[in-house]
Write an enzyme that holds these catalytic residues in place. Structure first.
Site, mmCIF file in Angstrom:
data_model
loop_
_atom_site.group_PDB
_atom_site.id
_atom_site.type_symbol
_atom_site.label_atom_id
_atom_site.label_comp_id
_atom_site.label_asym_id
_atom_site.label_seq_id
_atom_site.Cartn_x
_atom_site.Cartn_y
_atom_site.Cartn_z
ATOM 1 N N ASP A 38 0.784 -1.253 0.000
ATOM 2 C CA ASP A 38 0.000 0.000 0.000
ATOM 3 C C ASP A 38 0.812 1.299 0.000
ATOM 4 O O ASP A 38 0.438 2.270 0.695
ATOM 5 C CB ASP A 38 -0.967 0.023 1.186
ATOM 6 C CG ASP A 38 -1.950 -1.135 1.170
ATOM 7 O OD1 ASP A 38 -1.940 -1.923 0.210
ATOM 8 O OD2 ASP A 38 -2.740 -1.253 2.138
ATOM 9 N N GLU A 86 -4.601 -0.827 -1.392
ATOM 10 C CA GLU A 86 -5.910 -0.943 -0.742
ATOM 11 C C GLU A 86 -6.903 -0.085 -1.511
ATOM 12 O O GLU A 86 -6.641 1.092 -1.777
ATOM 13 C CB GLU A 86 -5.839 -0.459 0.716
ATOM 14 C CG GLU A 86 -7.203 -0.559 1.410
ATOM 15 C CD GLU A 86 -7.180 -0.133 2.878
ATOM 16 O OE1 GLU A 86 -6.083 0.099 3.420
ATOM 17 O OE2 GLU A 86 -8.279 -0.038 3.456
ATOM 18 N N LYS A 143 -6.485 -5.007 -3.133
ATOM 19 C CA LYS A 143 -7.137 -5.653 -1.982
ATOM 20 C C LYS A 143 -8.198 -4.733 -1.379
ATOM 21 O O LYS A 143 -7.950 -3.551 -1.165
ATOM 22 C CB LYS A 143 -6.079 -6.050 -0.942
ATOM 23 C CG LYS A 143 -5.284 -4.904 -0.355
ATOM 24 C CD LYS A 143 -4.182 -5.449 0.544
ATOM 25 C CE LYS A 143 -3.440 -4.381 1.280
ATOM 26 N NZ LYS A 143 -4.218 -3.566 2.221
ATOM 27 N N LYS A 146 -7.673 -4.895 4.788
ATOM 28 C CA LYS A 146 -6.378 -4.515 5.343
ATOM 29 C C LYS A 146 -5.334 -5.591 5.033
ATOM 30 O O LYS A 146 -4.190 -5.286 4.736
ATOM 31 C CB LYS A 146 -6.490 -4.289 6.861
ATOM 32 C CG LYS A 146 -7.541 -3.250 7.257
ATOM 33 C CD LYS A 146 -7.321 -1.912 6.586
ATOM 34 C CE LYS A 146 -8.359 -0.884 7.018
ATOM 35 N NZ LYS A 146 -8.378 0.295 6.116
ATOM 36 N N VAL A 171 3.106 0.371 4.230
ATOM 37 C CA VAL A 171 2.364 1.121 5.255
ATOM 38 C C VAL A 171 0.950 0.567 5.386
ATOM 39 O O VAL A 171 0.411 0.016 4.435
ATOM 40 C CB VAL A 171 2.316 2.620 4.875
ATOM 41 C CG1 VAL A 171 3.712 3.195 4.780
ATOM 42 C CG2 VAL A 171 1.543 2.889 3.588
ATOM 43 N N THR A 172 0.332 0.726 6.549
ATOM 44 C CA THR A 172 0.957 1.199 7.764
ATOM 45 C C THR A 172 1.340 -0.005 8.633
ATOM 46 O O THR A 172 0.691 -1.051 8.558
ATOM 47 C CB THR A 172 0.017 2.128 8.590
ATOM 48 O OG1 THR A 172 -1.166 1.413 8.946
ATOM 49 C CG2 THR A 172 -0.385 3.364 7.786
ATOM 50 N N CYS A 176 -2.184 -2.441 7.812
ATOM 51 C CA CYS A 176 -2.117 -3.377 6.684
ATOM 52 C C CYS A 176 -0.875 -4.270 6.707
ATOM 53 O O CYS A 176 -0.929 -5.428 6.277
ATOM 54 C CB CYS A 176 -2.244 -2.621 5.366
ATOM 55 S SG CYS A 176 -3.912 -1.937 5.183
ATOM 56 N N GLN A 216 7.844 -13.119 21.812
ATOM 57 C CA GLN A 216 7.640 -14.547 22.106
ATOM 58 C C GLN A 216 8.326 -15.465 21.097
ATOM 59 O O GLN A 216 7.720 -16.379 20.552
ATOM 60 C CB GLN A 216 6.152 -14.869 22.161
ATOM 61 C CG GLN A 216 5.408 -14.082 23.239
ATOM 62 C CD GLN A 216 3.940 -14.408 23.268
ATOM 63 O OE1 GLN A 216 3.562 -15.502 23.674
ATOM 64 N NE2 GLN A 216 3.120 -13.480 22.816
HETATM 65 C C1 C5J Z 1 -3.184 0.666 5.470
HETATM 66 C C2 C5J Z 1 -5.017 1.843 6.521
HETATM 67 N N1 C5J Z 1 -2.630 0.456 4.303
HETATM 68 N N2 C5J Z 1 -4.307 2.225 7.573
HETATM 69 N N3 C5J Z 1 -4.441 1.198 5.476
HETATM 70 O O1 C5J Z 1 -2.603 0.420 6.507
HETATM 71 O O2 C5J Z 1 -6.213 2.086 6.467
#
Ligand code: C5J
Length: 250
Positions: A38, A86, A143, A146, A171-172, A176, A216
């Site tokens: 993204d 996205e 997509k 997320k 990102v982010t 995602c 972990q």
């Molecule tokens: C992504 C979002 N790409 N934060 N989208 O993380 O909505």
């Protein structure tokens, strides 16, 4: 272990050790893809939807240069690259009402934003930033959610290419990237996340998003840096044309 992982782990040509946390990541060449999540104009560019919502895009823009370096080295090594975006169909039939109304904002997904309709495929803001623009041979996964596996053909592409490991950037970090790494982990893929190549608008989420991955004993992945991955790639002997013909990136 799914069939592609079984096949790929028998057939890998070279093992590349990348310094990572919680311990070194053993990269099985050529069964590893770079998955860039993204890196879209609306999230990263000044004047885009992300900034319109009051977010500090400089937090995400820090990731552009390390991603440029990593992408260039990955392409030189001839390893597969996959990009995601996205977004939704222009008729919004794949946009759940719950997502459309989330946040109770005046302007939401599908409305006209600063760079065209927000998170709608084909609009300027939905596209990938020019600095990291995909080559025609690099698959772009559109997509609606997320995670990069939900309602996409990513799993099929990875299986058909014998890919069992992913270096995930973009990102982010806490949304995602994290969702995709968790989805991948549940499907049996091993994921390495270079910390400087993923970004969040919120420094505390950047920190915790990475901590969660490697906690972990690496509960759902490994965390590293772009320089550690570049170091590993530099140790590959030239020429490094490993990828299947139809995913070549020149
Ligand atoms: C992504 C979002 N790409 N934060 N989208 O993380 O909505």
């Amino acid at each position: 272990m799914n069939k592609s992982i079984e096949r790929e782990s028998r057939e890998f040509q070279r093992l590349l050790t990348i310094d990572a946390e919680p311990y070194a990541f053993e990269c099985r060449i050529p069964g590893v893809a770079l998955l860039i999540i993204d890196m879209q104009r609306d999230f990263l560019e000044p004047g885009g939807f992300g900034e319109m919502l009051g977010n500090d895009v400089s937090q995400l823009r820090k990731t552009i240069e390390p991603n440029i370096q990593l992408l260039a080295a990955w392409r030189r090594a001839g390893l597969p690259v996959i990009h995601t975006r996205e977004g939704h169909r222009p008729d919004l039939t794949d946009l759940p009402t719950a997502k459309k109304i989330r946040g109770r904002g005046k302007t939401t997904i599908g409305d006209i934003g600063p760079m065209g309709r927000i998170l709608v495929r084909g609009e300027a803001g939905h596209d990938i930033i020019p600095e990291l623009y995909p080559r025609p041979t690099e698959p772009v996964i559109d997509k609606p959610g997320k995670g990069a596996f939900f309602a996409t053909d990513l799993q099929a592409i990875l299986q058909n290419r014998g890919i069992s490991q992913l270096v995930v950037t973009g990102v982010t970090t806490e949304v995602c990237v994290n969702t995709t790494v968790r989805e991948a982990n549940d499907r049996g893929y091993e994921c390495l996340v270079p910390a400087d190549c993923v970004g969040s608008y919120f420094p505390e989420f950047q920190h915790m998003g990475l901590e969660m991955i490697k906690a972990q004993g690496g509960i759902f992945g490994w965390v590293s840096t772009s320089s550690a991955v570049l170091e590993g790639l530099a140790s590959l002997p030239p020429p490094n044309r490993h990828e299947p013909k139809d995913m070549r990136t020149e």
